[in-house]
Write a protein that holds these residues in place. Structure first.
Motif, PDB file in Angstrom:
ATOM      1  N   PHE A 241       0.864  -1.173   0.000  1.00  0.00           N
ATOM      2  CA  PHE A 241       0.000   0.000   0.000  1.00  0.00           C
ATOM      3  C   PHE A 241       0.904   1.227   0.000  1.00  0.00           C
ATOM      4  O   PHE A 241       1.840   1.309   0.802  1.00  0.00           O
ATOM      5  CB  PHE A 241      -0.876   0.050   1.256  1.00  0.00           C
ATOM      6  CG  PHE A 241      -1.855  -1.089   1.384  1.00  0.00           C
ATOM      7  CD1 PHE A 241      -2.693  -1.430   0.337  1.00  0.00           C
ATOM      8  CD2 PHE A 241      -1.959  -1.808   2.563  1.00  0.00           C
ATOM      9  CE1 PHE A 241      -3.604  -2.468   0.449  1.00  0.00           C
ATOM     10  CE2 PHE A 241      -2.868  -2.851   2.694  1.00  0.00           C
ATOM     11  CZ  PHE A 241      -3.688  -3.181   1.631  1.00  0.00           C
ATOM     12  N   SER A 242       0.630   2.178  -0.872  1.00  0.00           N
ATOM     13  CA  SER A 242       1.438   3.396  -0.877  1.00  0.00           C
ATOM     14  C   SER A 242       0.554   4.610  -1.109  1.00  0.00           C
ATOM     15  O   SER A 242      -0.410   4.555  -1.874  1.00  0.00           O
ATOM     16  CB  SER A 242       2.540   3.321  -1.936  1.00  0.00           C
ATOM     17  OG  SER A 242       2.010   2.950  -3.182  1.00  0.00           O
TER      18      SER A 242
ATOM     19  N   ASN B  21       4.489   7.522   1.328  1.00  0.00           N
ATOM     20  CA  ASN B  21       4.487   6.636   2.502  1.00  0.00           C
ATOM     21  C   ASN B  21       3.974   5.278   2.062  1.00  0.00           C
ATOM     22  O   ASN B  21       2.879   5.179   1.514  1.00  0.00           O
ATOM     23  CB  ASN B  21       3.578   7.191   3.599  1.00  0.00           C
ATOM     24  CG  ASN B  21       4.095   8.497   4.167  1.00  0.00           C
ATOM     25  OD1 ASN B  21       5.285   8.626   4.437  1.00  0.00           O
ATOM     26  ND2 ASN B  21       3.229   9.471   4.318  1.00  0.00           N
TER      27      ASN B  21
ATOM     28  N   VAL C 163       3.784   0.827   2.811  1.00  0.00           N
ATOM     29  CA  VAL C 163       4.013  -0.353   3.655  1.00  0.00           C
ATOM     30  C   VAL C 163       3.910  -1.597   2.780  1.00  0.00           C
ATOM     31  O   VAL C 163       3.147  -1.640   1.819  1.00  0.00           O
ATOM     32  CB  VAL C 163       3.005  -0.451   4.827  1.00  0.00           C
ATOM     33  CG1 VAL C 163       3.225   0.658   5.833  1.00  0.00           C
ATOM     34  CG2 VAL C 163       1.571  -0.455   4.336  1.00  0.00           C
TER      35      VAL C 163
ATOM     36  N   TYR D 240       3.483  -5.869   3.118  1.00  0.00           N
ATOM     37  CA  TYR D 240       3.303  -7.082   3.904  1.00  0.00           C
ATOM     38  C   TYR D 240       3.772  -8.218   3.012  1.00  0.00           C
ATOM     39  O   TYR D 240       3.287  -8.370   1.882  1.00  0.00           O
ATOM     40  CB  TYR D 240       1.843  -7.290   4.303  1.00  0.00           C
ATOM     41  CG  TYR D 240       1.615  -8.646   4.916  1.00  0.00           C
ATOM     42  CD1 TYR D 240       2.063  -8.923   6.199  1.00  0.00           C
ATOM     43  CD2 TYR D 240       1.007  -9.670   4.199  1.00  0.00           C
ATOM     44  CE1 TYR D 240       1.907 -10.182   6.760  1.00  0.00           C
ATOM     45  CE2 TYR D 240       0.834 -10.935   4.752  1.00  0.00           C
ATOM     46  CZ  TYR D 240       1.288 -11.173   6.036  1.00  0.00           C
ATOM     47  OH  TYR D 240       1.136 -12.423   6.582  1.00  0.00           O
TER      48      TYR D 240
ATOM     49  N   PHE E   1       6.496  -7.150   7.993  1.00  0.00           N
ATOM     50  CA  PHE E   1       5.847  -5.876   7.715  1.00  0.00           C
ATOM     51  C   PHE E   1       6.939  -4.832   7.518  1.00  0.00           C
ATOM     52  O   PHE E   1       7.833  -4.707   8.355  1.00  0.00           O
ATOM     53  CB  PHE E   1       4.956  -5.509   8.898  1.00  0.00           C
ATOM     54  CG  PHE E   1       4.322  -4.151   8.829  1.00  0.00           C
ATOM     55  CD1 PHE E   1       3.237  -3.910   8.011  1.00  0.00           C
ATOM     56  CD2 PHE E   1       4.803  -3.107   9.621  1.00  0.00           C
ATOM     57  CE1 PHE E   1       2.633  -2.659   7.976  1.00  0.00           C
ATOM     58  CE2 PHE E   1       4.207  -1.856   9.589  1.00  0.00           C
ATOM     59  CZ  PHE E   1       3.119  -1.632   8.762  1.00  0.00           C
TER      60      PHE E   1
ATOM     61  N   GLU F  94       7.708  -0.829   6.752  1.00  0.00           N
ATOM     62  CA  GLU F  94       7.202   0.536   6.626  1.00  0.00           C
ATOM     63  C   GLU F  94       8.330   1.430   6.131  1.00  0.00           C
ATOM     64  O   GLU F  94       9.473   1.310   6.581  1.00  0.00           O
ATOM     65  CB  GLU F  94       6.663   1.069   7.954  1.00  0.00           C
ATOM     66  CG  GLU F  94       7.692   1.137   9.055  1.00  0.00           C
ATOM     67  CD  GLU F  94       7.343   2.178  10.103  1.00  0.00           C
ATOM     68  OE1 GLU F  94       7.305   1.797  11.271  1.00  0.00           O
ATOM     69  OE2 GLU F  94       7.136   3.352   9.767  1.00  0.00           O
TER      70      GLU F  94
END
Lengths: 189, 242
Positions: B105-106, B122, B124, B126, B136, B138
């Motif tokens: 996800f960004s 930003n 993350v 998984y 995970f 980040e």
């Protein structure tokens, strides 16, 4: 006239620089966080996922793929993995983020993980107990987070809530993710 | 009236000069070397395709250069997620064998500051690696160099296409030395904290359709006491890192 032109150039540079400095290039829309105080301390927040309308993806070797046209990898590595992507809503039913729910069988045990991503706030990673209790709740712990959610710990429960409204266009139900945050203070050392 | 027109012309020229100055500012240096390139610890390398149509699923607001895949996927059009992308993809190890599932996800970052060369995202990850566990990641990514050296030349091209070789580390934080924070969740990674870097190698890009040929890579540094357990996915140390 040439002086006016050069003055215009300087003015253009100044205006462009000022605008780029002062105006935000990115402004993430943020819904107000709907957080309440939990009875035993900490703060509570509830996220909802309407099914099937908020489903972005369903993937797994034994599941019907969603959306149409999705091809789930046939490699044996993916044989035990089920993954779903969702839009996530707050308690007022407004979409505020996206989430991934992944489950996989590892020998005798099952791994169940959630990642919730809220663009204006941050993300959290939850390790969930795959076994639901007698009331249908699965519970898990916030393992890690980012940005605003980096310094919190807490617990998350997951449960399926069937729709009882009887409305024709209502979803079949929703997944409820109830979180209880406990802030952790940064060490001064 | 004539003076007003000249003034407006001057303002436009000034704004254009400023925009060109920002886009080609030579003082905003490119970060080429991965902080993990000099690590003594062993690293895990996970690669993935950077092309949307090679992923399992890719979605965004539907109006961006990269189009959602498959076409029927739900788009992220609501205001709070309009500047967000979601992707699920196959991760491969250093031997190009399937290693597991990766979900990214960004979202565009509000800390973006073009004046200082920061086009921040930003994001993350998984990653679930069967037999090994889940992690995970980040990170904050900076796509300034990518925009400057791939996207802008692509727009300037008469064919509206860029082709070449662009190689860069996109990770710039949040950890010191500009690395990502990696948290182990399950399996052999349970409870351990690691560092990581994401890099991107782009070979072709088009205005209408976005990335045509690209590969991404996640490099994760294992903590010293965990290096012994990594036999399957460890980086080939002979292979140069970014």
């Amino acid at each position: 006239m040439i002086k006016t032109f050069f003055f215009g150039i300087i003015l253009g540079i100044a205006v462009a620089a000022g605008a780029l400095y002062a105006l935000p290039v990115v402004d993430q829309h943020r819904e107000a966080s709907i957080i309440s105080v939990a009875p035993n301390g900490g703060s509570a927040e509830v996220f909802n996922i309407n099914i099937p309308t908020d489903r972005i993806m369903v993937g797994g070797s034994k599941q019907s793929p969603l959306p149409a046209g999705l091809v789930w990898p046939q490699d044996e590595m993916f044989g035990s993995i089920n993954a779903e992507l969702f839009k996530v809503r707050n308690a007022h039913n407004s979409v505020i983020g996206v989430a991934a729910r992944t489950s996989a069988r590892e020998g005798e045990s099952i791994v169940l993980d959630w990642v919730i991503h809220i663009p204006a706030r941050g993300s959290m990673y939850v390790n969930m107990n795959p076994v639901a209790d007698e009331y249908g709740y699965r519970s898990g712990e916030i393992r890690a987070g980012s940005r605003e959610l980096a310094s919190i710990s807490g617990v998350v429960t997951e449960r399926w809530v069937a729709d009882t409204s009887g409305e024709a266009d209502a979803p079949t139900g929703h997944l409820e993710l109830a979180t209880i945050y406990i802030s952790t203070l940064e060490s001064d050392e | 009236m004539k003076y007003i027109l000249v003034l407006i012309l001057g303002v436009l020229v000034g704004a254009t000069v400023f925009a060109a100055g920002v886009a080609y500012n030579p003082f905003l240096s490119k970060q080429n070397l991965s902080p993990l390139a000099v690590t003594e610890a062993q690293t895990v390398s996970l690669s993935f395709s950077g092309v949307a149509t090679d992923s399992i699923i890719y979605t965004n607001d539907g109006e961006s250069t990269d189009k959602p895949f498959p076409e029927t996927v739900l788009q992220l059009w609501e205001r709070p997620i309009r500047q967000t992308q979601a992707m699920a993809t196959t991760l491969r190890d250093g031997r190009n064998q399937v290693a597991g599932l990766g979900i990214k996800f960004s979202s565009a970052s509000e800390d973006t500051a073009l004046l200082s060369g920061r086009a921040l995202v930003n994001s993350v990850w998984y990653a679930y690696l069967p037999g090994r566990g889940g992690i995970f990641i980040e990170q904050t990514e900076n796509y300034w160099d990518y925009f400057k050296e791939v996207v802008i030349p692509g727009y300037r091209s008469s064919a509206k296409t860029w082709a070449g070789t662009w190689l860069g580390n996109t990770t710039v934080g949040p950890e010191t030395l500009g690395t990502a924070k990696v948290s182990g969740g399950t399996g052999e990674f349970a409870g351990i904290e690691m560092l990581g870097v994401e890099s991107l190698s782009v070979r072709a890009w088009r205005v209408d359709g976005g990335v045509l040929a690209a590969d991404g890579r996640l490099t994760i540094e294992l903590p010293p006491n965990e290096t012994a357990v990594d036999n399957e996915l460890q980086e080939d140390r002979a292979e140069p890192q970014l």
